[in-house]
Design a protein around this motif. Structure first.
Motif, PDB file in Angstrom:
ATOM      1  N   GLY A  16       0.871  -1.074   0.014  1.00 52.93           N
ATOM      2  CA  GLY A  16      -0.005   0.078  -0.220  1.00 52.93           C
ATOM      3  C   GLY A  16       0.782   1.269   0.120  1.00 52.93           C
ATOM      4  N   VAL A  17       2.076   1.216  -0.125  1.00 48.70           N
ATOM      5  CA  VAL A  17       2.856   2.284  -0.296  1.00 48.70           C
ATOM      6  C   VAL A  17       2.649   3.295  -1.155  1.00 48.70           C
ATOM      7  CG1 VAL A  17       4.868   1.404  -1.356  1.00 48.70           C
ATOM      8  CG2 VAL A  17       5.305   3.140   0.440  1.00 48.70           C
ATOM      9  N   GLU A  18       1.988   2.795  -2.352  1.00 42.25           N
ATOM     10  CA  GLU A  18       1.759   3.648  -3.459  1.00 42.25           C
ATOM     11  C   GLU A  18       0.814   4.552  -3.027  1.00 42.25           C
ATOM     12  OE1 GLU A  18      -0.477  -0.106  -4.361  1.00 42.25           O
ATOM     13  OE2 GLU A  18       1.490   0.409  -3.555  1.00 42.25           O
ATOM     14  N   ASP A  19      -0.090   4.322  -2.142  1.00 36.64           N
ATOM     15  CA  ASP A  19      -1.038   5.135  -1.526  1.00 36.64           C
ATOM     16  C   ASP A  19      -0.811   6.409  -1.058  1.00 36.64           C
ATOM     17  OD1 ASP A  19      -3.036   3.294  -2.550  1.00 36.64           O
ATOM     18  OD2 ASP A  19      -3.205   2.262  -0.834  1.00 36.64           O
ATOM     19  N   VAL A  20       0.699   6.251  -0.364  1.00 38.94           N
ATOM     20  CA  VAL A  20       1.112   7.536   0.429  1.00 38.94           C
ATOM     21  C   VAL A  20       2.220   8.095  -0.312  1.00 38.94           C
ATOM     22  CG1 VAL A  20       0.238   6.716   2.642  1.00 38.94           C
ATOM     23  CG2 VAL A  20       2.404   5.954   1.790  1.00 38.94           C
ATOM     24  N   THR A  21       2.568   7.812  -1.724  1.00 40.96           N
ATOM     25  CA  THR A  21       3.559   8.175  -2.203  1.00 40.96           C
ATOM     26  C   THR A  21       3.643   9.785  -2.306  1.00 40.96           C
ATOM     27  OG1 THR A  21       3.980   6.146  -3.536  1.00 40.96           O
ATOM     28  CG2 THR A  21       4.614   8.261  -4.624  1.00 40.96           C
ATOM     29  N   MET A  22       2.478  10.415  -2.637  1.00 37.28           N
ATOM     30  CA  MET A  22       2.277  11.785  -2.765  1.00 37.28           C
ATOM     31  C   MET A  22       2.640  12.683  -1.515  1.00 37.28           C
ATOM     32  SD  MET A  22       1.965  12.295  -5.947  1.00 37.28           S
ATOM     33  CE  MET A  22       1.878  13.797  -5.931  1.00 37.28           C
ATOM     34  N   LEU A  23       2.215  11.811  -0.377  1.00 39.62           N
ATOM     35  CA  LEU A  23       2.312  12.390   1.095  1.00 39.62           C
ATOM     36  C   LEU A  23       3.847  12.297   1.228  1.00 39.62           C
ATOM     37  CD1 LEU A  23      -0.484  11.104   3.017  1.00 39.62           C
ATOM     38  CD2 LEU A  23      -0.362  13.255   2.249  1.00 39.62           C
ATOM     39  N   ILE A  24       4.549  11.376   1.023  1.00 34.84           N
ATOM     40  CA  ILE A  24       5.968  11.020   1.063  1.00 34.84           C
ATOM     41  C   ILE A  24       6.770  12.129   0.428  1.00 34.84           C
ATOM     42  CG2 ILE A  24       7.982   9.711   0.776  1.00 34.84           C
ATOM     43  CD1 ILE A  24       5.967   7.128   1.196  1.00 34.84           C
ATOM     44  N   LEU A  25       6.374  12.444  -0.828  1.00 30.27           N
ATOM     45  CA  LEU A  25       6.899  13.483  -1.742  1.00 30.27           C
ATOM     46  C   LEU A  25       7.039  14.812  -1.130  1.00 30.27           C
ATOM     47  CD1 LEU A  25       6.120  12.262  -5.334  1.00 30.27           C
ATOM     48  CD2 LEU A  25       8.373  12.003  -4.163  1.00 30.27           C
ATOM     49  N   GLU A  26       5.705  15.143  -0.544  1.00 30.79           N
ATOM     50  CA  GLU A  26       5.362  16.371   0.037  1.00 30.79           C
ATOM     51  C   GLU A  26       6.325  16.562   1.193  1.00 30.79           C
ATOM     52  OE1 GLU A  26       1.658  19.206   1.413  1.00 30.79           O
ATOM     53  OE2 GLU A  26       1.400  16.929   1.281  1.00 30.79           O
ATOM     54  N   TRP A  27       6.328  15.580   2.033  1.00 29.37           N
ATOM     55  CA  TRP A  27       6.965  15.608   3.491  1.00 29.37           C
ATOM     56  C   TRP A  27       8.593  15.783   2.919  1.00 29.37           C
ATOM     57  CZ3 TRP A  27      11.052  12.808   5.539  1.00 29.37           C
ATOM     58  CH2 TRP A  27      11.541  13.182   6.646  1.00 29.37           C
ATOM     59  N   LEU A  28       9.072  15.252   1.912  1.00 26.48           N
ATOM     60  CA  LEU A  28      10.531  15.321   1.637  1.00 26.48           C
ATOM     61  C   LEU A  28      10.625  16.623   1.167  1.00 26.48           C
ATOM     62  CD1 LEU A  28      11.178  11.896  -0.420  1.00 26.48           C
ATOM     63  CD2 LEU A  28      12.012  12.601   1.767  1.00 26.48           C
ATOM     64  N   GLY A  29       9.673  17.241   0.486  1.00 27.18           N
ATOM     65  CA  GLY A  29      10.074  18.744   0.141  1.00 27.18           C
ATOM     66  C   GLY A  29       9.929  19.715   1.225  1.00 27.18           C
ATOM     67  N   GLU A  30       8.968  19.369   2.157  1.00 26.03           N
ATOM     68  CA  GLU A  30       9.175  20.234   3.437  1.00 26.03           C
ATOM     69  C   GLU A  30      10.527  19.998   4.017  1.00 26.03           C
ATOM     70  OE1 GLU A  30       5.961  18.475   5.457  1.00 26.03           O
ATOM     71  OE2 GLU A  30       4.492  19.700   4.083  1.00 26.03           O
ATOM     72  N   GLN A  31      11.316  18.890   3.907  1.00 26.58           N
ATOM     73  CA  GLN A  31      12.707  18.736   4.460  1.00 26.58           C
ATOM     74  C   GLN A  31      13.718  19.352   3.605  1.00 26.58           C
ATOM     75  OE1 GLN A  31      11.999  17.305   7.628  1.00 26.58           O
ATOM     76  NE2 GLN A  31       9.896  17.441   6.641  1.00 26.58           N
ATOM     77  N   GLY A  32      13.199  20.042   2.594  1.00 24.96           N
ATOM     78  CA  GLY A  32      14.252  20.601   1.588  1.00 24.96           C
ATOM     79  C   GLY A  32      14.948  19.482   0.915  1.00 24.96           C
ATOM     80  N   VAL A  33      14.458  18.247   0.557  1.00 27.86           N
ATOM     81  CA  VAL A  33      14.710  17.186  -0.309  1.00 27.86           C
ATOM     82  C   VAL A  33      13.861  17.299  -1.672  1.00 27.86           C
ATOM     83  CG1 VAL A  33      15.000  14.762  -0.622  1.00 27.86           C
ATOM     84  CG2 VAL A  33      15.466  15.870   1.429  1.00 27.86           C
ATOM     85  N   GLY A  34      14.622  17.588  -2.847  1.00 30.69           N
ATOM     86  CA  GLY A  34      13.974  17.262  -3.942  1.00 30.69           C
ATOM     87  C   GLY A  34      13.656  15.868  -4.542  1.00 30.69           C
ATOM     88  N   ALA A  35      12.697  15.693  -4.807  1.00 32.68           N
ATOM     89  CA  ALA A  35      12.383  13.960  -5.330  1.00 32.68           C
ATOM     90  C   ALA A  35      11.182  13.950  -6.263  1.00 32.68           C
ATOM     91  CB  ALA A  35      11.958  13.387  -3.877  1.00 32.68           C
ATOM     92  N   MET A  36      11.373  12.896  -6.919  1.00 35.21           N
ATOM     93  CA  MET A  36      10.342  12.412  -8.007  1.00 35.21           C
ATOM     94  C   MET A  36      10.202  11.098  -8.086  1.00 35.21           C
ATOM     95  SD  MET A  36      12.319  13.167 -11.365  1.00 35.21           S
ATOM     96  CE  MET A  36      13.079  11.763 -12.343  1.00 35.21           C
ATOM     97  N   ILE A  37       9.379  10.317  -8.678  1.00 39.47           N
ATOM     98  CA  ILE A  37       8.962   9.127  -9.249  1.00 39.47           C
ATOM     99  C   ILE A  37       8.657   9.310 -10.654  1.00 39.47           C
ATOM    100  CG2 ILE A  37       6.803   9.010  -8.135  1.00 39.47           C
ATOM    101  CD1 ILE A  37       7.405   5.995  -7.639  1.00 39.47           C
ATOM    102  N   ARG A  38       9.258   8.428 -11.599  1.00 45.63           N
ATOM    103  CA  ARG A  38       8.891   8.249 -12.718  1.00 45.63           C
ATOM    104  C   ARG A  38       8.630   6.976 -13.383  1.00 45.63           C
ATOM    105  NH1 ARG A  38      13.163   7.767 -16.460  1.00 45.63           N
ATOM    106  NH2 ARG A  38      12.172   9.072 -18.304  1.00 45.63           N
TER     107      ARG A  38
END
Length: 91
Positions: A16-38
């Motif tokens: 079910g990790v794909e269900d929270v992928t967008m939340l993970i990306l948002e959290w990473l951005g808040e930590q100053g980490v640029g991230a993407m999945i493709r």
């Protein structure tokens, strides 16, 4: 964002990790980490793992990458790598 539940996703297509992928990306951005999945269509056609997660910046010493055959596998591997790099991802 909500506080983390302390769950540690495994590299499991049914996690079910794909269900929270967008939340993970948002959290990473808040930590100053640029991230993407493709997804790479050419690798998909060739039967190779087509999903890639990439991240850099913030508290990460360098860039990191995780690949998988599905979004869930890719993100499961990414979460493991992020935690090994010292980021306490709350999902």
């Amino acid at each position: 964002m909500a506080e983390g539940t302390g769950r540690r996703p495994k590299v499991d297509p049914d996690s079910g990790v794909e269900d929270v992928t967008m939340l993970i990306l948002e959290w990473l951005g808040e930590q100053g980490v640029g991230a993407m999945i493709r997804v790479d269509a050419e690798r998909l056609r060739d039967g190779r793992p087509a999903w890639t997660f990439a991240a850099s910046g913030g508290p990460l010493d360098g860039g990191m990458r995780a690949d998988g055959a599905s979004p869930a596998e890719c993100m499961g591997r990414a979460l493991q790598a992020l935690r090994e790099a010292g980021l306490a991802v709350p999902f």
